[in-house]
Write a protein that holds these residues in place. Structure first.
Motif, mmCIF file in Angstrom:
data_model
loop_
_atom_site.group_PDB
_atom_site.id
_atom_site.type_symbol
_atom_site.label_atom_id
_atom_site.label_comp_id
_atom_site.label_asym_id
_atom_site.label_seq_id
_atom_site.Cartn_x
_atom_site.Cartn_y
_atom_site.Cartn_z
ATOM 1 N N GLY A 20 21.739 7.535 6.336
ATOM 2 C CA GLY A 20 22.086 6.402 5.481
ATOM 3 C C GLY A 20 21.158 6.269 4.296
ATOM 4 O O GLY A 20 19.965 6.015 4.472
ATOM 5 N N ARG A 21 21.689 6.449 3.086
ATOM 6 C CA ARG A 21 20.881 6.295 1.863
ATOM 7 C C ARG A 21 20.984 4.847 1.392
ATOM 8 O O ARG A 21 21.989 4.416 0.830
ATOM 9 C CB ARG A 21 21.346 7.270 0.777
ATOM 10 C CG ARG A 21 20.981 8.708 1.098
ATOM 11 C CD ARG A 21 21.100 9.630 -0.106
ATOM 12 N NE ARG A 21 20.756 10.984 0.286
ATOM 13 C CZ ARG A 21 21.546 12.049 0.129
ATOM 14 N NH1 ARG A 21 22.731 11.927 -0.451
ATOM 15 N NH2 ARG A 21 21.152 13.238 0.543
ATOM 16 N N ILE A 22 19.897 4.111 1.613
ATOM 17 C CA ILE A 22 19.875 2.676 1.327
ATOM 18 C C ILE A 22 19.643 2.449 -0.172
ATOM 19 O O ILE A 22 18.741 3.042 -0.770
ATOM 20 C CB ILE A 22 18.755 2.002 2.121
ATOM 21 C CG1 ILE A 22 18.930 2.267 3.623
ATOM 22 C CG2 ILE A 22 18.735 0.500 1.854
ATOM 23 C CD1 ILE A 22 17.704 1.908 4.451
ATOM 24 N N PHE A 23 20.436 1.556 -0.740
ATOM 25 C CA PHE A 23 20.220 1.173 -2.139
ATOM 26 C C PHE A 23 19.356 -0.095 -2.169
ATOM 27 O O PHE A 23 18.211 -0.061 -1.727
ATOM 28 C CB PHE A 23 21.565 1.054 -2.869
ATOM 29 C CG PHE A 23 22.023 2.404 -3.372
ATOM 30 C CD1 PHE A 23 21.959 2.735 -4.704
ATOM 31 C CD2 PHE A 23 22.444 3.375 -2.475
ATOM 32 C CE1 PHE A 23 22.319 3.998 -5.154
ATOM 33 C CE2 PHE A 23 22.821 4.641 -2.908
ATOM 34 C CZ PHE A 23 22.753 4.953 -4.254
ATOM 35 N N PHE A 24 19.855 -1.209 -2.628
ATOM 36 C CA PHE A 24 18.979 -2.372 -2.791
ATOM 37 C C PHE A 24 19.469 -3.513 -1.914
ATOM 38 O O PHE A 24 20.660 -3.721 -1.756
ATOM 39 C CB PHE A 24 18.932 -2.785 -4.264
ATOM 40 C CG PHE A 24 18.419 -1.677 -5.149
ATOM 41 C CD1 PHE A 24 17.061 -1.471 -5.319
ATOM 42 C CD2 PHE A 24 19.303 -0.811 -5.774
ATOM 43 C CE1 PHE A 24 16.586 -0.428 -6.102
ATOM 44 C CE2 PHE A 24 18.841 0.231 -6.562
ATOM 45 C CZ PHE A 24 17.481 0.425 -6.724
ATOM 46 N N GLN A 25 18.520 -4.251 -1.349
ATOM 47 C CA GLN A 25 18.846 -5.330 -0.443
ATOM 48 C C GLN A 25 17.816 -6.445 -0.566
ATOM 49 O O GLN A 25 16.742 -6.250 -1.109
ATOM 50 C CB GLN A 25 18.904 -4.837 1.007
ATOM 51 C CG GLN A 25 17.573 -4.428 1.612
ATOM 52 C CD GLN A 25 17.102 -3.083 1.162
ATOM 53 O OE1 GLN A 25 17.898 -2.157 1.073
ATOM 54 N NE2 GLN A 25 15.818 -2.963 0.854
ATOM 55 N N PHE A 26 18.180 -7.596 -0.077
ATOM 56 C CA PHE A 26 17.259 -8.726 -0.010
ATOM 57 C C PHE A 26 17.708 -9.603 1.146
ATOM 58 O O PHE A 26 18.798 -9.422 1.707
ATOM 59 C CB PHE A 26 17.240 -9.524 -1.322
ATOM 60 C CG PHE A 26 18.575 -10.089 -1.721
ATOM 61 C CD1 PHE A 26 19.054 -11.265 -1.160
ATOM 62 C CD2 PHE A 26 19.368 -9.439 -2.656
ATOM 63 C CE1 PHE A 26 20.293 -11.787 -1.520
ATOM 64 C CE2 PHE A 26 20.602 -9.943 -3.018
ATOM 65 C CZ PHE A 26 21.070 -11.121 -2.439
ATOM 66 N N GLY A 27 16.867 -10.566 1.510
ATOM 67 C CA GLY A 27 17.230 -11.477 2.588
ATOM 68 C C GLY A 27 15.999 -12.021 3.284
ATOM 69 O O GLY A 27 14.863 -11.777 2.859
ATOM 70 N N PRO A 28 16.199 -12.768 4.369
ATOM 71 C CA PRO A 28 15.075 -13.337 5.123
ATOM 72 C C PRO A 28 14.092 -12.266 5.587
ATOM 73 O O PRO A 28 14.485 -11.145 5.907
ATOM 74 C CB PRO A 28 15.776 -13.994 6.327
ATOM 75 C CG PRO A 28 17.151 -14.321 5.822
ATOM 76 C CD PRO A 28 17.507 -13.201 4.890
#
Length: 329
Positions: free
Chosen positions: A181-189
């Motif tokens: 899995g090539r992760i791009f951009f994320q945000f969260g708790p």
């Protein structure tokens, strides 16, 4: 006999890993969540229902001990160095590359049949590609190639690229089902407070100016819970090879932080252009998500505005508490 759906999740206490666990439990897996041997014994609430293991995966002997005890059918591997500002070129990337290969071989020796590991959009050659396709876009060049004039690659990206190639080769040799899995951009708790989204949220909630770059960079964002759920869905799907983990919605960073400003009600505190953009950062960097959407048949649960609202609410509770007064910690 190995349980048909027993998954070992490394890095399960991390920013992304913890969110894969509830999704795996819903899919019927017996989840064995591995937390760092140095981690606090306070188990994240997202891991309720999982069996918890504390282990230092940089210790080879503990890897074999763990896989013998669990005998997992599936492996979901997130554990890696992730310290902001440090992980890009840390020597520890090489230690995690070696530990990841050791974990893979140990997992297979105990009868494991399906593996998914976490990669990164940093694997792509940002100087040559803007919309990243897993099956056709060029990857960043190794150190040998940079001597011939190509852009330099970070140790983090180089080690992830090497691990993905090794995983694919090992899977073919061992007839092991593998995905990446090539992760791009994320945000969260629970995101590190120095990252873009939490830094803007915290500044605005505390009535401080939020300095940002010009904000013209265009990206793809997911709520971190959706990232964890996407990994669970791909692991369960049987889909093989690299899969981009991201959204097909594009947003400029200026638009993103302005949405935060409107949700909090303090847009006048945003300071676009107050910070320089990181050197070498591409203006457009987004994923093609046809494999995730059409082959794994996965869709995000949060819209972008919902994801921001959930994240603002979490930080508001953490910083201001129920009474709305700023905490001084």
């Amino acid at each position: 006999m190995t349980h048909a759906k027993r998954v070992l999740v490394s890095g399960a206490g991390g920013f992304i890993g913890r969110w894969s666990v509830p999704a795996l439990l819903r899919l019927g897996y017996e989840v064995h969540a591995v937390l760092s041997g140095n981690a606090s014994r306070d188990v994240p609430e997202q891991l309720q229902g999982a069996k918890i293991h504390f282990a230092n995966l940089l210790d080879d002997s503990l890897i074999d001990e763990l896989t013998r005890a669990v005998r997992p059918s599936h492996l979901l591997h997130f554990a890696w160095i992730a310290t902001p500002g440090v992980y890009w070129n840390s020597e520890e990337n090489f230690r995690w590359l070696a530990a990841s290969e050791r974990l893979l071989r140990s997992f297979r020796a105990q009868g494991g049949s399906r593996v998914m590991m976490a990669g990164s959009c940093a694997e792509y050659d940002w100087s040559r590609v803007e919309v990243c396709d897993e099956l056709s876009s060029p990857l960043a060049k190794t150190k040998a190639a940079t001597l011939q004039g190509a852009a330099a690659v970070t140790r983090y990206a180089a080690c992830k690229i090497a691990l993905q190639a090794m995983l694919a080769d090992f899977g073919r040799e061992e007839r092991l089902s593998t995905a990446w899995g090539r992760i791009f951009f994320q945000f969260g708790p629970h995101e590190h407070a120095d990252r873009l989204v939490p830094s803007v949220i915290c500044n605005l909630l505390l009535n401080r100016e939020a300095p940002c770059s010009h904000g013209r960079q265009v990206r793809s964002f997911l709520h971190v819970a959706d990232v964890g759920e996407a990994f669970a869905a791909v692991l369960d799907s049987g889909l093989e090879g690299p899969v981009n983990i991201g959204s097909d919605e594009r947003v400029s960073l200026a638009d993103l932080v302005e949405r935060i400003g409107r949700q909090i009600g303090r847009p006048e505190l945003l300071r676009l252009g107050a910070r320089p953009a990181p050197p070498g950062e591409p203006s457009l960097l987004v994923p093609e998500v046809h494999r995730l959407r059409d082959e794994a048949r996965w869709r995000p649960r949060f819209t972008l505005n919902e994801a921001l609202g959930d994240t603002v609410a979490w930080w508001r509770g953490r910083l201001l508490g129920p009474a709305g007064a700023a905490r001084h910690e």
